[in-house]
Design a protein around this motif. Structure first.
Motif, mmCIF file in Angstrom:
data_model
loop_
_atom_site.group_PDB
_atom_site.id
_atom_site.type_symbol
_atom_site.label_atom_id
_atom_site.label_comp_id
_atom_site.label_asym_id
_atom_site.label_seq_id
_atom_site.Cartn_x
_atom_site.Cartn_y
_atom_site.Cartn_z
ATOM 1 N N LYS A 140 -22.779 -0.423 1.093
ATOM 2 C CA LYS A 140 -22.258 -1.463 0.204
ATOM 3 C C LYS A 140 -21.729 -0.838 -1.089
ATOM 4 C CE LYS A 140 -23.270 -5.997 -1.585
ATOM 5 N NZ LYS A 140 -24.178 -7.124 -1.574
ATOM 6 N N LYS A 141 -22.453 0.133 -1.642
ATOM 7 C CA LYS A 141 -21.995 0.821 -2.848
ATOM 8 C C LYS A 141 -20.690 1.565 -2.569
ATOM 9 C CE LYS A 141 -26.549 1.499 -4.870
ATOM 10 N NZ LYS A 141 -27.551 2.493 -5.286
ATOM 11 N N LYS A 142 -20.601 2.170 -1.386
ATOM 12 C CA LYS A 142 -19.391 2.882 -1.005
ATOM 13 C C LYS A 142 -18.207 1.921 -0.907
ATOM 14 C CE LYS A 142 -17.534 5.467 2.856
ATOM 15 N NZ LYS A 142 -17.738 5.823 4.239
ATOM 16 N N LEU A 143 -18.430 0.747 -0.383
ATOM 17 C CA LEU A 143 -17.385 -0.259 -0.265
ATOM 18 C C LEU A 143 -16.916 -0.743 -1.639
ATOM 19 C CD1 LEU A 143 -15.657 -1.984 1.598
ATOM 20 C CD2 LEU A 143 -17.511 -3.646 1.658
ATOM 21 N N VAL A 144 -17.839 -0.900 -2.564
ATOM 22 C CA VAL A 144 -17.478 -1.309 -3.928
ATOM 23 C C VAL A 144 -16.567 -0.256 -4.562
ATOM 24 C CG1 VAL A 144 -18.399 -1.660 -6.259
ATOM 25 C CG2 VAL A 144 -19.505 -2.751 -4.307
ATOM 26 N N ILE A 145 -16.898 1.010 -4.351
ATOM 27 C CA ILE A 145 -16.063 2.089 -4.885
ATOM 28 C C ILE A 145 -14.680 2.036 -4.258
ATOM 29 C CG2 ILE A 145 -15.771 4.597 -4.953
ATOM 30 C CD1 ILE A 145 -18.853 4.765 -5.163
ATOM 31 N N LYS A 146 -14.618 1.810 -2.960
ATOM 32 C CA LYS A 146 -13.334 1.732 -2.259
ATOM 33 C C LYS A 146 -12.484 0.583 -2.810
ATOM 34 C CE LYS A 146 -10.406 2.832 0.934
ATOM 35 N NZ LYS A 146 -9.626 4.043 0.837
ATOM 36 N N ASP A 147 -13.110 -0.555 -3.076
ATOM 37 C CA ASP A 147 -12.379 -1.695 -3.637
ATOM 38 C C ASP A 147 -11.821 -1.367 -5.022
ATOM 39 O OD1 ASP A 147 -12.881 -3.198 -1.388
ATOM 40 O OD2 ASP A 147 -14.566 -4.302 -2.266
ATOM 41 N N ARG A 148 -12.617 -0.706 -5.857
ATOM 42 C CA ARG A 148 -12.160 -0.312 -7.187
ATOM 43 C C ARG A 148 -11.002 0.685 -7.086
ATOM 44 N NH1 ARG A 148 -17.976 0.715 -10.011
ATOM 45 N NH2 ARG A 148 -18.635 -1.446 -10.122
ATOM 46 N N LEU A 149 -11.139 1.611 -6.138
ATOM 47 C CA LEU A 149 -10.076 2.587 -5.913
ATOM 48 C C LEU A 149 -8.765 1.904 -5.568
ATOM 49 C CD1 LEU A 149 -11.595 5.548 -3.860
ATOM 50 C CD2 LEU A 149 -10.168 5.727 -5.866
ATOM 51 N N THR A 150 -8.826 0.943 -4.690
ATOM 52 C CA THR A 150 -7.628 0.221 -4.271
ATOM 53 C C THR A 150 -6.971 -0.471 -5.457
ATOM 54 O OG1 THR A 150 -8.592 -0.127 -2.084
ATOM 55 C CG2 THR A 150 -6.757 -1.541 -2.694
ATOM 56 N N LYS A 151 -7.760 -1.095 -6.309
ATOM 57 C CA LYS A 151 -7.213 -1.784 -7.480
ATOM 58 C C LYS A 151 -6.553 -0.801 -8.438
ATOM 59 C CE LYS A 151 -10.333 -5.713 -7.334
ATOM 60 N NZ LYS A 151 -11.463 -6.396 -7.971
ATOM 61 N N LEU A 152 -7.193 0.348 -8.658
ATOM 62 C CA LEU A 152 -6.616 1.342 -9.558
ATOM 63 C C LEU A 152 -5.339 1.942 -8.985
ATOM 64 C CD1 LEU A 152 -9.810 3.188 -10.816
ATOM 65 C CD2 LEU A 152 -8.281 1.750 -12.155
ATOM 66 N N GLU A 153 -5.339 2.207 -7.695
ATOM 67 C CA GLU A 153 -4.149 2.764 -7.062
ATOM 68 C C GLU A 153 -2.991 1.774 -7.118
ATOM 69 O OE1 GLU A 153 -5.777 3.847 -3.266
ATOM 70 O OE2 GLU A 153 -6.236 5.878 -3.935
ATOM 71 N N ASP A 154 -3.291 0.492 -7.028
ATOM 72 C CA ASP A 154 -2.250 -0.533 -7.149
ATOM 73 C C ASP A 154 -1.631 -0.535 -8.546
ATOM 74 O OD1 ASP A 154 -2.541 -1.308 -4.523
ATOM 75 O OD2 ASP A 154 -3.737 -3.097 -4.978
ATOM 76 N N GLN A 155 -2.408 -0.173 -9.554
ATOM 77 C CA GLN A 155 -1.879 -0.099 -10.908
ATOM 78 C C GLN A 155 -0.920 1.082 -11.062
ATOM 79 O OE1 GLN A 155 -5.075 0.101 -13.710
ATOM 80 N NE2 GLN A 155 -5.782 -1.982 -13.291
ATOM 81 N N ILE A 156 -1.202 2.162 -10.350
ATOM 82 C CA ILE A 156 -0.376 3.366 -10.472
ATOM 83 C C ILE A 156 0.939 3.206 -9.716
ATOM 84 C CG2 ILE A 156 -0.227 5.809 -9.889
ATOM 85 C CD1 ILE A 156 -3.253 5.954 -10.219
ATOM 86 N N ILE A 157 0.861 2.678 -8.507
ATOM 87 C CA ILE A 157 2.038 2.560 -7.665
ATOM 88 C C ILE A 157 2.791 1.285 -8.030
ATOM 89 C CG2 ILE A 157 2.877 2.364 -5.288
ATOM 90 C CD1 ILE A 157 0.235 3.774 -4.451
ATOM 91 N N PRO A 158 4.036 1.404 -8.444
ATOM 92 C CA PRO A 158 4.800 0.201 -8.835
ATOM 93 C C PRO A 158 5.180 -0.629 -7.598
ATOM 94 C CG PRO A 158 6.193 2.140 -8.903
ATOM 95 C CD PRO A 158 4.800 2.616 -8.599
ATOM 96 N N ASP A 159 5.301 -1.910 -7.816
ATOM 97 C CA ASP A 159 5.755 -2.811 -6.747
ATOM 98 C C ASP A 159 7.254 -2.618 -6.550
ATOM 99 O OD1 ASP A 159 3.236 -3.874 -6.424
ATOM 100 O OD2 ASP A 159 3.604 -5.544 -7.802
ATOM 101 N N ILE A 160 7.634 -2.369 -5.319
ATOM 102 C CA ILE A 160 9.049 -2.199 -5.008
ATOM 103 C C ILE A 160 9.463 -3.352 -4.105
ATOM 104 C CG2 ILE A 160 10.758 -0.733 -3.904
ATOM 105 C CD1 ILE A 160 8.967 1.651 -4.588
ATOM 106 N N ILE A 161 10.425 -4.106 -4.558
ATOM 107 C CA ILE A 161 10.918 -5.225 -3.764
ATOM 108 C C ILE A 161 12.021 -4.714 -2.859
ATOM 109 C CG2 ILE A 161 12.010 -7.480 -3.836
ATOM 110 C CD1 ILE A 161 10.744 -7.836 -6.622
ATOM 111 N N ALA A 162 11.794 -4.874 -1.562
ATOM 112 C CA ALA A 162 12.779 -4.364 -0.596
ATOM 113 C C ALA A 162 13.882 -5.355 -0.355
ATOM 114 C CB ALA A 162 12.093 -4.035 0.713
#
Length: 67
Positions: free
Chosen positions: A45-67
């Motif tokens: 469960k702790k590992k999953l929480v870290i994974k969720d936080r990682l996903t949110k942070l990575e979404d901040q770094i990678i810009p949204d590209i509209i195709a």
């Protein structure tokens, strides 16, 4: 996003990836040694929480590209 802020987020992401990997190794060791299932479940469960936080942070770094 300013370069400084993006660099800080990338550093946090790198640390969290390492922490996620450490949890993975620890969980596998616990499984091999026959540790109680409740402790293993809590670690997962702790590992999953870290994974969720990682996903949110990575979404901040990678810009949204509209195709």
């Amino acid at each position: 996003m300013p370069d400084q802020e993006q660099a800080e987020i990338r550093l946090i992401v790198a640390r969290m990836r390492q922490e996620h990997e450490d949890y993975d190794v620890a969980i596998n060791a616990m499984i091999q040694t026959g540790c109680e299932a409740l402790r293993i479940q809590r670690m997962k469960k702790k590992k999953l929480v870290i994974k969720d936080r990682l996903t949110k942070l990575e979404d901040q770094i990678i810009p949204d590209i509209i195709a």
